[in-house]
Design an enzyme around this catalytic site. Structure first.
Site, PDB file in Angstrom:
ATOM      1  N   ARG A   1       6.476   4.526 -73.953  1.00 34.02           N
ATOM      2  CA  ARG A   1       7.714   4.372 -73.171  1.00 34.02           C
ATOM      3  C   ARG A   1       7.512   4.891 -71.753  1.00 34.02           C
ATOM      4  O   ARG A   1       7.982   4.316 -70.782  1.00 34.02           O
ATOM      5  CB  ARG A   1       8.894   5.094 -73.846  1.00 34.02           C
TER       6      ARG A   1
ATOM      7  N   TYR B   1      24.472 -15.171 -61.298  1.00 32.15           N
ATOM      8  CA  TYR B   1      24.024 -15.468 -62.655  1.00 32.15           C
ATOM      9  C   TYR B   1      25.080 -14.930 -63.633  1.00 32.15           C
ATOM     10  O   TYR B   1      25.503 -13.771 -63.515  1.00 32.15           O
ATOM     11  CB  TYR B   1      22.658 -14.807 -62.891  1.00 32.15           C
TER      12      TYR B   1
ATOM     13  N   ASP C   1      18.064 -10.113 -55.997  1.00 30.51           N
ATOM     14  CA  ASP C   1      17.600 -10.825 -57.191  1.00 30.51           C
ATOM     15  C   ASP C   1      16.879 -12.074 -56.680  1.00 30.51           C
ATOM     16  O   ASP C   1      17.513 -13.035 -56.233  1.00 30.51           O
ATOM     17  CB  ASP C   1      18.784 -11.184 -58.103  1.00 30.51           C
TER      18      ASP C   1
ATOM     19  N   LYS D   1      11.619 -16.321 -66.135  1.00 29.75           N
ATOM     20  CA  LYS D   1      11.697 -17.608 -65.449  1.00 29.75           C
ATOM     21  C   LYS D   1      10.350 -17.927 -64.790  1.00 29.75           C
ATOM     22  O   LYS D   1       9.380 -18.079 -65.497  1.00 29.75           O
ATOM     23  CB  LYS D   1      12.860 -17.573 -64.449  1.00 29.75           C
TER      24      LYS D   1
HETATM   25  C1  LIG Z   1      17.948 -15.358 -66.193  1.00 28.79           C
HETATM   26  C2  LIG Z   1      18.405 -14.580 -65.025  1.00 28.79           C
HETATM   27  C3  LIG Z   1      18.721 -13.209 -65.145  1.00 28.79           C
HETATM   28  C4  LIG Z   1      18.659 -12.492 -66.479  1.00 28.79           C
HETATM   29  O1  LIG Z   1      17.351 -12.364 -66.950  1.00 28.79           O
HETATM   30  P1  LIG Z   1      16.963 -12.329 -68.523  1.00 28.79           P
HETATM   31  O2  LIG Z   1      15.488 -12.247 -68.480  1.00 28.79           O
HETATM   32  O3  LIG Z   1      17.510 -13.566 -69.144  1.00 28.79           O
HETATM   33  O4  LIG Z   1      17.600 -11.100 -69.084  1.00 28.79           O
HETATM   34  C5  LIG Z   1      19.103 -12.537 -64.005  1.00 28.79           C
HETATM   35  N1  LIG Z   1      19.213 -13.162 -62.808  1.00 28.79           N
HETATM   36  C6  LIG Z   1      18.923 -14.464 -62.660  1.00 28.79           C
HETATM   37  C7  LIG Z   1      19.043 -15.096 -61.317  1.00 28.79           C
HETATM   38  C8  LIG Z   1      18.529 -15.224 -63.756  1.00 28.79           C
HETATM   39  O5  LIG Z   1      18.262 -16.530 -63.607  1.00 28.79           O
END
Ligand SMILES: *Cc1c(COP(=O)(O)O)cnc(C)c1O
Length: 378
Positions: free
Chosen positions: A46, A98, A170, A195
Protein backbone atom coordinates in the site's frame (compact mmCIF):
# COMPACT_ATOMS: atom_id res chain seq x y z
CA UNK A 1 13.12 13.76 -24.66
CA UNK A 2 9.98 13.36 -26.76
CA UNK A 3 6.93 11.96 -24.95
CA UNK A 4 6.61 9.10 -27.45
CA UNK A 5 10.12 7.96 -26.48
CA UNK A 6 9.52 8.41 -22.77
CA UNK A 7 6.25 6.49 -22.92
CA UNK A 8 7.72 3.58 -24.89
CA UNK A 9 10.50 3.21 -22.34
CA UNK A 10 8.55 3.29 -19.07
CA UNK A 11 10.09 0.73 -16.71
CA UNK A 12 12.87 -0.16 -19.17
CA UNK A 13 15.76 0.16 -16.74
CA UNK A 14 13.94 -1.07 -13.69
CA UNK A 15 15.37 -4.54 -13.30
CA UNK A 16 19.14 -4.06 -13.30
CA UNK A 17 19.71 -7.55 -11.86
CA UNK A 18 18.40 -9.45 -14.91
CA UNK A 19 18.19 -6.63 -17.47
CA UNK A 20 14.51 -7.41 -18.11
CA UNK A 21 13.19 -4.89 -20.65
CA UNK A 22 9.81 -4.61 -18.93
CA UNK A 23 9.30 -4.00 -15.24
CA UNK A 24 8.42 -7.24 -13.40
CA UNK A 25 5.04 -7.60 -11.70
CA UNK A 26 6.00 -7.48 -8.03
CA UNK A 27 3.01 -9.45 -6.83
CA UNK A 28 3.80 -9.16 -3.15
CA UNK A 29 2.05 -7.54 -0.22
CA UNK A 30 5.12 -7.13 1.93
CA UNK A 31 8.93 -6.92 1.80
CA UNK A 32 11.62 -8.42 4.08
CA UNK A 33 13.67 -6.01 6.15
CA UNK A 34 17.45 -6.40 5.83
CA UNK A 35 17.95 -5.46 9.51
CA UNK A 36 16.42 -3.72 12.46
CA UNK A 37 15.48 -0.20 11.47
CA UNK A 38 16.46 -0.92 7.86
CA UNK A 39 14.35 -1.03 4.70
CA UNK A 40 15.00 -1.85 1.05
CA UNK A 41 12.88 1.22 0.31
CA UNK A 42 9.79 -1.01 0.21
CA UNK A 43 7.94 -2.17 3.32
CA UNK A 44 4.33 -2.84 2.37
CA UNK A 45 2.63 -2.56 -1.01
CA UNK A 46 0.00 0.00 0.00
CA UNK A 47 2.88 2.35 0.87
CA UNK A 48 4.95 1.50 -2.19
CA UNK A 49 5.40 -1.25 -4.77
CA UNK A 50 8.08 -1.32 -7.49
CA UNK A 51 5.64 -2.03 -10.37
CA UNK A 52 3.34 0.76 -9.26
CA UNK A 53 6.34 3.02 -8.73
CA UNK A 54 7.53 2.44 -12.31
CA UNK A 55 4.10 3.60 -13.49
CA UNK A 56 4.03 6.56 -11.08
CA UNK A 57 7.49 7.73 -12.17
CA UNK A 58 6.51 7.19 -15.81
CA UNK A 59 3.39 9.38 -15.70
CA UNK A 60 5.25 12.04 -13.66
CA UNK A 61 7.87 12.21 -16.42
CA UNK A 62 5.26 12.39 -19.21
CA UNK A 63 3.51 15.27 -17.48
CA UNK A 64 6.61 17.05 -16.20
CA UNK A 65 5.58 16.94 -12.52
CA UNK A 66 7.42 16.23 -9.27
CA UNK A 67 5.60 13.00 -8.52
CA UNK A 68 2.93 10.66 -9.84
CA UNK A 69 0.39 8.50 -8.02
CA UNK A 70 -1.57 5.48 -9.20
CA UNK A 71 -5.05 4.62 -7.91
CA UNK A 72 -7.56 1.82 -8.30
CA UNK A 73 -9.69 3.99 -10.64
CA UNK A 74 -10.05 7.51 -11.96
CA UNK A 75 -12.75 8.14 -9.35
CA UNK A 76 -10.43 6.95 -6.55
CA UNK A 77 -7.80 9.39 -7.85
CA UNK A 78 -10.25 12.30 -7.85
CA UNK A 79 -11.62 11.35 -4.40
CA UNK A 80 -8.07 11.32 -3.07
CA UNK A 81 -7.48 14.84 -4.38
CA UNK A 82 -10.60 16.12 -2.65
CA UNK A 83 -8.96 15.22 0.68
CA UNK A 84 -6.80 18.32 0.14
CA UNK A 85 -9.84 20.40 1.12
CA UNK A 86 -11.53 21.14 4.40
CA UNK A 87 -15.02 21.77 5.71
CA UNK A 88 -16.41 24.99 4.22
CA UNK A 89 -14.11 25.05 1.20
CA UNK A 90 -15.58 25.84 -2.20
CA UNK A 91 -14.46 24.59 -5.62
CA UNK A 92 -15.30 25.84 -9.10
CA UNK A 93 -15.95 22.97 -11.47
CA UNK A 94 -16.56 22.40 -15.19
CA UNK A 95 -20.33 22.23 -15.74
CA UNK A 96 -20.47 19.50 -18.37
CA UNK A 97 -18.47 17.31 -16.07
CA UNK A 98 -17.95 13.55 -16.26
CA UNK A 99 -21.11 12.17 -14.61
CA UNK A 100 -19.23 10.09 -12.02
CA UNK A 101 -17.25 13.11 -10.87
CA UNK A 102 -20.44 15.13 -10.51
CA UNK A 103 -21.98 12.33 -8.42
CA UNK A 104 -18.84 12.12 -6.23
CA UNK A 105 -18.82 15.87 -5.62
CA UNK A 106 -22.55 16.36 -5.02
CA UNK A 107 -23.64 13.14 -3.34
CA UNK A 108 -20.48 12.19 -1.43
CA UNK A 109 -18.32 15.24 -0.69
CA UNK A 110 -21.32 17.54 -0.45
CA UNK A 111 -22.11 15.69 2.80
CA UNK A 112 -18.75 16.77 4.22
CA UNK A 113 -19.52 20.43 3.75
CA UNK A 114 -17.55 21.04 0.59
CA UNK A 115 -19.43 23.09 -1.97
CA UNK A 116 -19.17 23.25 -5.74
CA UNK A 117 -20.17 25.79 -8.36
CA UNK A 118 -20.51 24.47 -11.91
CA UNK A 119 -19.56 26.86 -14.68
CA UNK A 120 -18.68 26.84 -18.35
CA UNK A 121 -14.89 26.61 -17.97
CA UNK A 122 -14.39 27.32 -21.66
CA UNK A 123 -15.25 30.91 -20.61
CA UNK A 124 -12.52 32.35 -18.35
CA UNK A 125 -14.75 35.30 -17.33
CA UNK A 126 -17.39 32.91 -15.96
CA UNK A 127 -14.75 31.20 -13.82
CA UNK A 128 -13.51 34.55 -12.51
CA UNK A 129 -17.07 35.62 -11.58
CA UNK A 130 -17.62 32.41 -9.63
CA UNK A 131 -14.66 32.97 -7.26
CA UNK A 132 -15.73 33.54 -3.64
CA UNK A 133 -13.68 34.22 -0.49
CA UNK A 134 -13.89 30.51 0.43
CA UNK A 135 -12.93 29.23 -3.04
CA UNK A 136 -9.84 27.04 -2.86
CA UNK A 137 -9.57 25.38 -6.25
CA UNK A 138 -10.65 25.08 -9.84
CA UNK A 139 -11.36 21.57 -11.10
CA UNK A 140 -11.44 21.69 -14.86
CA UNK A 141 -11.70 19.12 -17.64
CA UNK A 142 -9.31 20.12 -20.43
CA UNK A 143 -11.71 18.69 -23.01
CA UNK A 144 -15.24 17.96 -21.80
CA UNK A 145 -17.56 15.06 -22.10
CA UNK A 146 -19.61 14.69 -24.24
CA UNK A 147 -19.69 18.13 -25.92
CA UNK A 148 -15.93 18.54 -26.20
CA UNK A 149 -15.68 22.07 -24.88
CA UNK A 150 -12.10 23.27 -24.69
CA UNK A 151 -10.67 24.98 -21.62
CA UNK A 152 -7.90 27.56 -22.02
CA UNK A 153 -5.58 25.97 -19.45
CA UNK A 154 -2.92 28.70 -19.75
CA UNK A 155 -5.47 31.47 -19.01
CA UNK A 156 -7.24 29.51 -16.26
CA UNK A 157 -4.05 28.55 -14.45
CA UNK A 158 -2.91 32.19 -14.66
CA UNK A 159 -6.19 33.23 -13.02
CA UNK A 160 -5.75 30.54 -10.34
CA UNK A 161 -2.22 31.70 -9.60
CA UNK A 162 -3.36 35.33 -9.23
CA UNK A 163 -6.18 34.37 -6.89
CA UNK A 164 -4.33 31.73 -4.87
CA UNK A 165 -6.43 28.80 -6.12
CA UNK A 166 -5.22 25.30 -6.85
CA UNK A 167 -5.65 24.45 -10.53
CA UNK A 168 -6.57 20.79 -11.01
CA UNK A 169 -6.98 19.53 -14.58
CA UNK A 170 -8.76 16.31 -15.53
CA UNK A 171 -6.78 15.67 -18.71
CA UNK A 172 -8.28 12.24 -19.46
CA UNK A 173 -9.45 13.09 -23.00
CA UNK A 174 -6.13 14.52 -24.18
CA UNK A 175 -3.39 12.79 -22.14
CA UNK A 176 0.12 14.27 -21.80
CA UNK A 177 0.83 13.22 -25.38
CA UNK A 178 -1.57 15.92 -26.62
CA UNK A 179 -1.62 18.45 -23.78
CA UNK A 180 0.70 19.07 -20.82
CA UNK A 181 -1.30 21.19 -18.34
CA UNK A 182 1.55 21.49 -15.81
CA UNK A 183 3.71 23.21 -18.45
CA UNK A 184 0.87 25.70 -18.93
CA UNK A 185 0.78 26.54 -15.21
CA UNK A 186 -1.63 24.02 -13.67
CA UNK A 187 -0.79 22.44 -10.30
CA UNK A 188 -2.21 18.94 -10.58
CA UNK A 189 -3.31 16.66 -13.40
CA UNK A 190 -5.64 13.71 -12.95
CA UNK A 191 -6.48 10.89 -15.35
CA UNK A 192 -8.85 8.07 -15.72
CA UNK A 193 -6.04 5.87 -17.06
CA UNK A 194 -8.82 3.39 -17.88
CA UNK A 195 -9.26 5.43 -21.06
CA UNK A 196 -6.44 6.50 -23.42
CA UNK A 197 -3.46 5.84 -21.15
CA UNK A 198 -4.10 2.13 -20.58
CA UNK A 199 -5.95 2.25 -23.90
CA UNK A 200 -7.25 -1.29 -24.38
CA UNK A 201 -10.55 -1.36 -22.50
CA UNK A 202 -9.03 -3.98 -20.22
CA UNK A 203 -8.02 -2.14 -17.02
CA UNK A 204 -9.59 0.35 -14.62
CA UNK A 205 -6.98 2.76 -13.23
CA UNK A 206 -6.46 6.35 -12.12
CA UNK A 207 -3.36 8.56 -12.16
CA UNK A 208 -2.42 11.88 -10.59
CA UNK A 209 0.62 14.09 -11.19
CA UNK A 210 1.56 16.90 -8.81
CA UNK A 211 3.93 19.66 -9.84
CA UNK A 212 5.06 20.92 -6.44
CA UNK A 213 7.15 18.45 -4.35
CA UNK A 214 5.68 19.64 -1.04
CA UNK A 215 2.09 19.29 -2.23
CA UNK A 216 3.08 15.88 -3.61
CA UNK A 217 4.08 14.81 -0.08
CA UNK A 218 0.56 15.61 1.14
CA UNK A 219 -1.00 13.70 -1.75
CA UNK A 220 1.26 10.74 -0.97
CA UNK A 221 0.18 10.88 2.68
CA UNK A 222 -3.47 10.70 1.57
CA UNK A 223 -2.80 7.93 -0.97
CA UNK A 224 -1.15 5.79 1.68
CA UNK A 225 -3.68 6.69 4.39
CA UNK A 226 -6.77 5.89 2.33
CA UNK A 227 -5.14 3.07 0.40
CA UNK A 228 -7.08 3.10 -2.89
CA UNK A 229 -3.87 2.13 -4.68
CA UNK A 230 -3.54 0.38 -8.03
CA UNK A 231 -2.48 -3.28 -7.72
CA UNK A 232 0.77 -4.56 -9.26
CA UNK A 233 -0.91 -6.46 -12.13
CA UNK A 234 -3.04 -3.51 -13.18
CA UNK A 235 -0.06 -1.17 -12.81
CA UNK A 236 1.82 -3.41 -15.23
CA UNK A 237 -1.09 -3.48 -17.70
CA UNK A 238 -1.34 0.31 -17.54
CA UNK A 239 2.38 0.63 -18.30
CA UNK A 240 2.03 -1.85 -21.15
CA UNK A 241 -0.78 0.24 -22.61
CA UNK A 242 1.06 3.54 -22.15
CA UNK A 243 4.04 2.33 -24.18
CA UNK A 244 1.95 2.61 -27.37
CA UNK A 245 0.12 5.82 -26.40
CA UNK A 246 1.61 7.92 -29.21
CA UNK A 247 0.90 5.51 -32.08
CA UNK A 248 -2.61 4.75 -30.85
CA UNK A 249 -3.50 8.40 -30.47
CA UNK A 250 -2.00 9.38 -33.82
CA UNK A 251 -4.18 6.76 -35.53
CA UNK A 252 -7.27 7.49 -33.43
CA UNK A 253 -7.05 11.20 -34.20
CA UNK A 254 -6.57 10.57 -37.89
CA UNK A 255 -9.66 8.33 -37.91
CA UNK A 256 -11.68 10.80 -35.82
CA UNK A 257 -10.86 13.64 -38.17
CA UNK A 258 -12.08 11.65 -41.20
CA UNK A 259 -15.23 10.44 -39.46
CA UNK A 260 -16.12 13.92 -38.15
CA UNK A 261 -15.84 15.38 -41.67
CA UNK A 262 -17.92 12.54 -43.09
CA UNK A 263 -20.61 12.95 -40.40
CA UNK A 264 -20.76 16.72 -40.99
CA UNK A 265 -21.85 16.04 -44.60
CA UNK A 266 -24.41 13.35 -43.78
CA UNK A 267 -28.08 14.31 -44.42
CA UNK A 268 -29.34 12.51 -41.28
CA UNK A 269 -26.76 14.12 -39.00
CA UNK A 270 -27.17 17.56 -37.46
CA UNK A 271 -24.51 19.20 -35.37
CA UNK A 272 -21.08 17.53 -35.15
CA UNK A 273 -18.87 18.33 -32.18
CA UNK A 274 -15.19 17.70 -32.89
CA UNK A 275 -12.49 20.20 -31.91
CA UNK A 276 -10.46 19.32 -35.00
CA UNK A 277 -13.11 21.03 -37.16
CA UNK A 278 -12.20 24.67 -37.75
CA UNK A 279 -15.80 25.63 -36.92
CA UNK A 280 -15.48 24.26 -33.37
CA UNK A 281 -15.20 27.12 -30.82
CA UNK A 282 -12.22 25.51 -29.05
CA UNK A 283 -10.26 24.75 -32.22
CA UNK A 284 -7.88 27.72 -31.98
CA UNK A 285 -7.01 27.12 -28.31
CA UNK A 286 -6.06 23.51 -28.92
CA UNK A 287 -4.15 24.49 -32.02
CA UNK A 288 -2.11 26.81 -29.80
CA UNK A 289 -1.78 24.75 -26.61
CA UNK A 290 -2.03 21.12 -27.67
CA UNK A 291 -0.52 18.68 -30.10
CA UNK A 292 -3.88 17.50 -31.40
CA UNK A 293 -7.63 17.44 -30.99
CA UNK A 294 -8.24 14.00 -29.51
CA UNK A 295 -10.45 11.24 -30.85
CA UNK A 296 -13.85 11.87 -29.28
CA UNK A 297 -16.78 13.00 -31.42
CA UNK A 298 -20.32 13.88 -30.43
CA UNK A 299 -23.03 14.25 -33.05
CA UNK A 300 -26.76 14.81 -33.31
CA UNK A 301 -28.98 12.61 -35.43
CA UNK A 302 -31.87 14.26 -37.23
CA UNK A 303 -34.61 12.27 -35.46
CA UNK A 304 -34.80 10.77 -31.91
CA UNK A 305 -35.90 7.44 -33.45
CA UNK A 306 -32.52 7.18 -35.16
CA UNK A 307 -30.74 6.90 -31.79
CA UNK A 308 -31.91 3.37 -31.12
CA UNK A 309 -31.51 2.41 -34.77
CA UNK A 310 -27.85 3.47 -34.84
CA UNK A 311 -27.05 1.87 -31.47
CA UNK A 312 -28.61 -1.43 -32.56
CA UNK A 313 -27.38 -1.53 -36.15
CA UNK A 314 -23.69 -0.75 -35.80
CA UNK A 315 -21.64 -3.95 -36.11
CA UNK A 316 -17.98 -2.86 -36.21
CA UNK A 317 -18.68 -0.16 -33.62
CA UNK A 318 -19.81 -1.45 -30.21
CA UNK A 319 -22.59 0.08 -28.13
CA UNK A 320 -20.75 0.39 -24.81
CA UNK A 321 -19.73 2.92 -22.19
CA UNK A 322 -16.18 4.09 -21.64
CA UNK A 323 -13.78 5.50 -24.21
CA UNK A 324 -10.19 5.82 -25.28
CA UNK A 325 -9.50 2.19 -26.15
CA UNK A 326 -8.44 0.66 -29.43
CA UNK A 327 -12.01 -0.45 -30.21
CA UNK A 328 -14.52 2.15 -31.42
CA UNK A 329 -17.45 2.58 -29.03
CA UNK A 330 -20.70 4.49 -29.29
CA UNK A 331 -22.88 5.72 -26.41
CA UNK A 332 -26.03 7.68 -25.74
CA UNK A 333 -24.94 10.17 -23.04
CA UNK A 334 -28.43 11.29 -21.98
CA UNK A 335 -29.35 7.81 -20.74
CA UNK A 336 -25.91 6.51 -19.83
CA UNK A 337 -22.84 8.52 -18.78
CA UNK A 338 -24.84 11.64 -17.92
CA UNK A 339 -27.95 10.10 -16.39
CA UNK A 340 -27.00 11.47 -12.93
CA UNK A 341 -26.96 15.08 -14.13
CA UNK A 342 -30.19 17.01 -13.50
CA UNK A 343 -32.42 17.10 -16.62
CA UNK A 344 -32.51 20.94 -16.70
CA UNK A 345 -28.71 21.09 -16.70
CA UNK A 346 -28.51 18.40 -19.39
CA UNK A 347 -30.95 20.37 -21.53
CA UNK A 348 -28.99 23.60 -21.10
CA UNK A 349 -25.73 21.86 -21.99
CA UNK A 350 -27.15 20.27 -25.12
CA UNK A 351 -27.01 16.66 -23.92
CA UNK A 352 -30.25 15.84 -25.70
CA UNK A 353 -32.27 12.88 -26.89
CA UNK A 354 -30.56 13.02 -30.30
CA UNK A 355 -26.95 13.24 -29.13
CA UNK A 356 -24.61 10.29 -29.63
CA UNK A 357 -20.95 10.05 -28.64
CA UNK A 358 -18.24 8.16 -30.46
CA UNK A 359 -14.91 7.10 -29.01
CA UNK A 360 -12.92 6.45 -32.15
CA UNK A 361 -10.52 3.51 -32.06
CA UNK A 362 -7.65 2.32 -34.24
CA UNK A 363 -9.64 0.26 -36.76
CA UNK A 364 -9.58 1.12 -40.45
CA UNK A 365 -11.40 4.43 -41.01
CA UNK A 366 -13.25 3.12 -44.09
CA UNK A 367 -14.68 0.19 -42.10
CA UNK A 368 -15.90 2.58 -39.42
CA UNK A 369 -17.48 4.95 -41.94
CA UNK A 370 -19.16 2.06 -43.79
CA UNK A 371 -20.57 0.83 -40.47
CA UNK A 372 -21.99 4.25 -39.57
CA UNK A 373 -23.32 4.63 -43.08
CA UNK A 374 -25.38 1.41 -42.97
CA UNK A 375 -26.55 2.16 -39.39
CA UNK A 376 -27.84 5.60 -40.42
CA UNK A 377 -29.48 4.37 -43.63
CA UNK A 378 -33.27 4.29 -44.01
C1 LIG B 1 -13.97 7.79 -16.94
C2 LIG B 1 -13.65 9.14 -16.43
C3 LIG B 1 -13.42 9.37 -15.06
C4 LIG B 1 -13.56 8.26 -14.04
O1 LIG B 1 -12.56 7.29 -14.17
P1 LIG B 1 -12.76 5.73 -13.80
O2 LIG B 1 -11.46 5.14 -14.17
O3 LIG B 1 -13.93 5.23 -14.58
O4 LIG B 1 -13.02 5.68 -12.33
C5 LIG B 1 -13.09 10.64 -14.66
N1 LIG B 1 -13.01 11.67 -15.55
C6 LIG B 1 -13.22 11.49 -16.86
C7 LIG B 1 -13.09 12.64 -17.79
C8 LIG B 1 -13.56 10.23 -17.35
O5 LIG B 1 -13.79 10.06 -18.66
Amino acid sequence: MNIATQAAQIGLEWDTRTGAVTVPIYQTATFRHPGLGQSTGYDYTRSGNPTRQALEEGIARLDGGARGFAYASGMAAIANLLLLFRKGDHLIVTEDLYGGTYRLFEKVFGQYDLSFTYVDTSDVAKVREAIRPETRALFVESLTNPLLKVADIAALSGLCRDRGLLCIVDNTFLTPYLLRPLDLGADITVYSATKYLAGHNDTVAGLVVVKDPQLAETVYFHQNSVGAVLGPQDSWLTIRGMKTLSVRLDRQQENADRIARWLAEHPRVGKVYYPGLATHPGHAILERQARGFGAMIAFEVSDPALVEQVLMKTRVISFAESLGGVETLITFPEAQTHADIQPEIRARLGISNVLLRLSVGIEDAEDLIADLSQALAQ
